[in-house]
Design a protein around this motif. Structure first.
Motif, short mmCIF file in Angstrom:
data_model
loop_
_atom_site.label_atom_id
_atom_site.label_comp_id
_atom_site.label_asym_id
_atom_site.label_seq_id
_atom_site.Cartn_x
_atom_site.Cartn_y
_atom_site.Cartn_z
N PRO A 95 0.81 -1.21 0.00
CA PRO A 95 0.00 0.00 0.00
C PRO A 95 0.85 1.26 0.00
CG PRO A 95 0.20 -0.82 2.23
CD PRO A 95 0.96 -1.79 1.36
N GLY A 96 0.22 2.38 -0.35
CA GLY A 96 0.88 3.67 -0.22
C GLY A 96 1.92 3.98 -1.28
N VAL A 97 1.88 3.29 -2.41
CA VAL A 97 2.82 3.57 -3.51
C VAL A 97 2.11 4.46 -4.51
CG1 VAL A 97 4.30 2.60 -5.31
CG2 VAL A 97 3.92 1.33 -3.18
N ALA A 98 2.67 5.63 -4.79
CA ALA A 98 2.04 6.58 -5.71
C ALA A 98 2.12 6.08 -7.15
CB ALA A 98 2.71 7.95 -5.59
N PHE A 99 1.22 6.61 -7.99
CA PHE A 99 1.11 6.14 -9.37
C PHE A 99 2.40 6.33 -10.15
CE2 PHE A 99 0.31 10.63 -9.72
CZ PHE A 99 0.79 10.99 -10.96
N ASP A 100 3.25 7.30 -9.76
CA ASP A 100 4.49 7.56 -10.48
C ASP A 100 5.71 7.00 -9.73
OD1 ASP A 100 4.32 9.32 -8.37
OD2 ASP A 100 4.91 11.09 -9.52
N GLU A 101 5.48 6.09 -8.80
CA GLU A 101 6.55 5.48 -8.02
C GLU A 101 6.57 3.98 -8.25
OE1 GLU A 101 6.23 8.67 -4.31
OE2 GLU A 101 5.91 6.54 -3.96
N THR A 102 7.59 3.32 -7.70
CA THR A 102 7.69 1.86 -7.76
C THR A 102 8.08 1.33 -6.39
OG1 THR A 102 10.02 1.93 -8.43
CG2 THR A 102 8.37 1.89 -10.20
N ALA A 117 13.62 -6.66 -9.08
CA ALA A 117 12.79 -5.86 -10.00
C ALA A 117 12.17 -4.70 -9.24
CB ALA A 117 11.70 -6.71 -10.63
N SER A 118 11.83 -3.64 -9.98
CA SER A 118 11.03 -2.53 -9.47
C SER A 118 9.65 -2.64 -10.09
CB SER A 118 11.68 -1.18 -9.82
OG SER A 118 12.90 -1.01 -9.13
N LEU A 119 8.62 -2.66 -9.27
CA LEU A 119 7.26 -2.90 -9.75
C LEU A 119 6.39 -1.67 -9.50
CD1 LEU A 119 6.85 -6.51 -8.31
CD2 LEU A 119 7.44 -5.86 -10.65
N PRO A 120 5.44 -1.41 -10.39
CA PRO A 120 4.59 -0.22 -10.24
C PRO A 120 3.53 -0.39 -9.17
CG PRO A 120 3.95 -1.48 -12.17
CD PRO A 120 5.19 -2.14 -11.65
N ALA A 121 2.95 0.73 -8.77
CA ALA A 121 1.86 0.73 -7.79
C ALA A 121 0.73 -0.19 -8.24
CB ALA A 121 1.34 2.15 -7.60
N LEU A 122 0.04 -0.76 -7.27
CA LEU A 122 -1.12 -1.64 -7.46
C LEU A 122 -0.78 -3.02 -8.02
CD1 LEU A 122 -3.80 0.88 -8.86
CD2 LEU A 122 -3.24 0.33 -6.49
N THR A 123 0.52 -3.36 -8.14
CA THR A 123 0.89 -4.68 -8.63
C THR A 123 0.57 -5.73 -7.57
OG1 THR A 123 2.69 -3.82 -9.98
CG2 THR A 123 2.77 -6.15 -9.43
N PRO A 124 -0.27 -6.73 -7.89
CA PRO A 124 -0.54 -7.79 -6.92
C PRO A 124 0.63 -8.76 -6.84
CG PRO A 124 -1.75 -8.20 -8.95
CD PRO A 124 -1.09 -6.86 -9.11
N LEU A 125 0.90 -9.27 -5.65
CA LEU A 125 1.99 -10.21 -5.40
C LEU A 125 1.40 -11.53 -4.93
CD1 LEU A 125 4.36 -7.78 -3.43
CD2 LEU A 125 4.43 -8.31 -5.88
N VAL A 126 1.88 -12.63 -5.50
CA VAL A 126 1.37 -13.95 -5.17
C VAL A 126 2.44 -14.73 -4.41
CG1 VAL A 126 0.39 -16.10 -6.05
CG2 VAL A 126 -0.06 -13.94 -7.24
N PHE A 127 2.10 -15.24 -3.23
CA PHE A 127 3.05 -16.00 -2.43
C PHE A 127 3.40 -17.33 -3.10
CE2 PHE A 127 1.90 -14.22 2.07
CZ PHE A 127 2.23 -12.96 1.62
N THR A 128 4.68 -17.69 -3.08
CA THR A 128 5.10 -19.01 -3.56
C THR A 128 4.99 -20.06 -2.47
OG1 THR A 128 7.42 -18.74 -2.94
CG2 THR A 128 6.75 -17.89 -5.10
N VAL A 205 -3.29 10.51 2.20
CA VAL A 205 -3.85 9.91 1.00
C VAL A 205 -2.79 9.86 -0.08
CG1 VAL A 205 -5.60 10.13 -0.81
CG2 VAL A 205 -6.17 10.75 1.53
N VAL A 206 -2.68 8.70 -0.73
CA VAL A 206 -1.75 8.53 -1.84
C VAL A 206 -2.55 8.23 -3.10
CG1 VAL A 206 0.14 7.13 -2.76
CG2 VAL A 206 0.08 7.69 -0.33
N LEU A 207 -2.28 8.99 -4.15
CA LEU A 207 -2.92 8.74 -5.44
C LEU A 207 -2.20 7.56 -6.09
CD1 LEU A 207 -4.92 9.54 -7.68
CD2 LEU A 207 -3.18 11.14 -8.53
N ALA A 208 -2.82 6.39 -6.05
CA ALA A 208 -2.18 5.16 -6.53
C ALA A 208 -2.39 4.92 -8.02
CB ALA A 208 -2.69 3.96 -5.74
N ALA A 209 -3.44 5.51 -8.59
CA ALA A 209 -3.68 5.38 -10.04
C ALA A 209 -4.29 6.67 -10.54
CB ALA A 209 -4.60 4.20 -10.34
N ALA A 210 -3.65 7.30 -11.50
CA ALA A 210 -4.15 8.53 -12.09
C ALA A 210 -5.18 8.20 -13.16
CB ALA A 210 -3.00 9.33 -12.70
N PRO A 211 -6.10 9.11 -13.43
CA PRO A 211 -7.16 8.82 -14.40
C PRO A 211 -6.63 8.76 -15.82
CG PRO A 211 -7.28 11.11 -13.71
CD PRO A 211 -6.25 10.45 -12.84
#
Length: 285
Positions: A95-102, A117-128, A205-211
């Motif tokens: 949580p809390g990763v801005a749309f222009d951050e990783t 790797a550097s991943l963008p905001a809102l990327t879901p992570l799946v446990f192995t 508040v963090v803007l996680a996805a811009a319109p």
């Protein structure tokens, strides 16, 4: 680029609705109670453990009466000690990763390990299913192995949350505003939702996805209230605000101006659960 979260005001009715949000069945699974994130201060990874060796057997044809085989053994050593806190298939989010951050996942558990790797905001992570406990110098920090698409890496479990199922809180927001909100842009429409009641102590508040562009658009915010929800089961909420373009001639007379283009369609809230979500009730556990 790292930026400071913007601060907005959000209505008391909205906070109450978000605090009651539940979770989705495919993102269940408990984890230890969340602790202050100390992963950024990790300095030592003293203990090591060796995973089971993998063996590859290759048959080689021989002119003799029987075939011969060649075996290759690969051994991987992981920092820390194995710990049973990650169930394979669990879906988590940072949580809390801005749309222009990783955010970063690493090749091995520990803050000092190389970046995978550097991943963008809102990327879901799946446990192995693999997890290691790392000594940070002050406490033991669980790290989990995750996948995101074709990326595999490690991340501190303390930096993760589990999304509750989205709950439609549009009616509560419209009631708090006092009218069906419209605004010239999606960002302005989103701020109207966040500003539903300025008397509420302002959250971070963090803007996680811009319109994006188009007849229908949405903005996504991660909201961290200054007022706790009553326990440590949730850190905050993720809000999805959806709007649609409306011709000026179709807008009611109460619209702010002829240039108004976006009308609120829906507001959905998902709790940012710290320990997991219950499959039966959908509530944070």
């Amino acid at each position: 680029m790292r930026t400071n979260p913007r601060r907005f005001a959000i209505g008391a009715a909205l906070l109450a609705a978000v605090g009651a949000c539940g979770g989705s069945a495919d993102e269940t699974l408990p984890r230890p109670a969340a602790a202050p994130d100390e992963s950024t201060t990790s300095t030592t990874d003293a203990a090591t453990t060796t995973t089971a060796a993998s063996t590859t057997t290759v048959a080689v044809e021989s002119a003799g009466p029987a075939p011969t085989t060649t075996s290759t053994t690969t051994t991987t050593t992981l920092p820390g000690e194995p710990v049973d806190v990650a169930i394979a298939g669990t879906v988590a989010h940072v949580p809390g990763v801005a749309f222009d951050e990783t955010f970063v996942v690493r090749t091995l558990p520990g803050d000092e390990q190389p970046e995978a790797a550097s991943l963008p905001a809102l990327t879901p992570l799946v446990f192995t299913g693999r997890a290691q406990e790392i000594d940070s110098g002050r406490t033991q920090v669980p790290w989990v192995e995750v996948t995101a698409g074709d990326v595999t890496g490690w991340i501190s479990q303390w930096s993760l949350v589990y999304l509750g199922a989205p709950r439609d809180i549009t009616d509560e927001v419209v009631s708090a505003i006092g009218m069906q909100p419209t605004a010239p842009t999606m960002l302005e429409l989103g701020q109207m939702v966040l500003d539903a009641d300025p008397e509420t102590p302002p959250p971070d508040v963090v803007l996680a996805a811009a319109p994006g562009d188009g007849p229908t658009a949405e903005v996504v915010y991660d909201v961290f209230p200054d007022e706790a929800f009553g326990d440590d089961a949730a850190r905050g909420a993720r809000l999805r605000v959806t709007g649609r373009q409306v011709p000026a001639d179709d807008l009611p007379e109460t619209a702010f101006a002829a240039s108004v283009e976006y009308e609120l369609v829906s507001v959905e809230a998902s709790s940012l659960c710290t320990r997991g979500v219950d499959a039966a009730t959908g509530a944070c556990i």
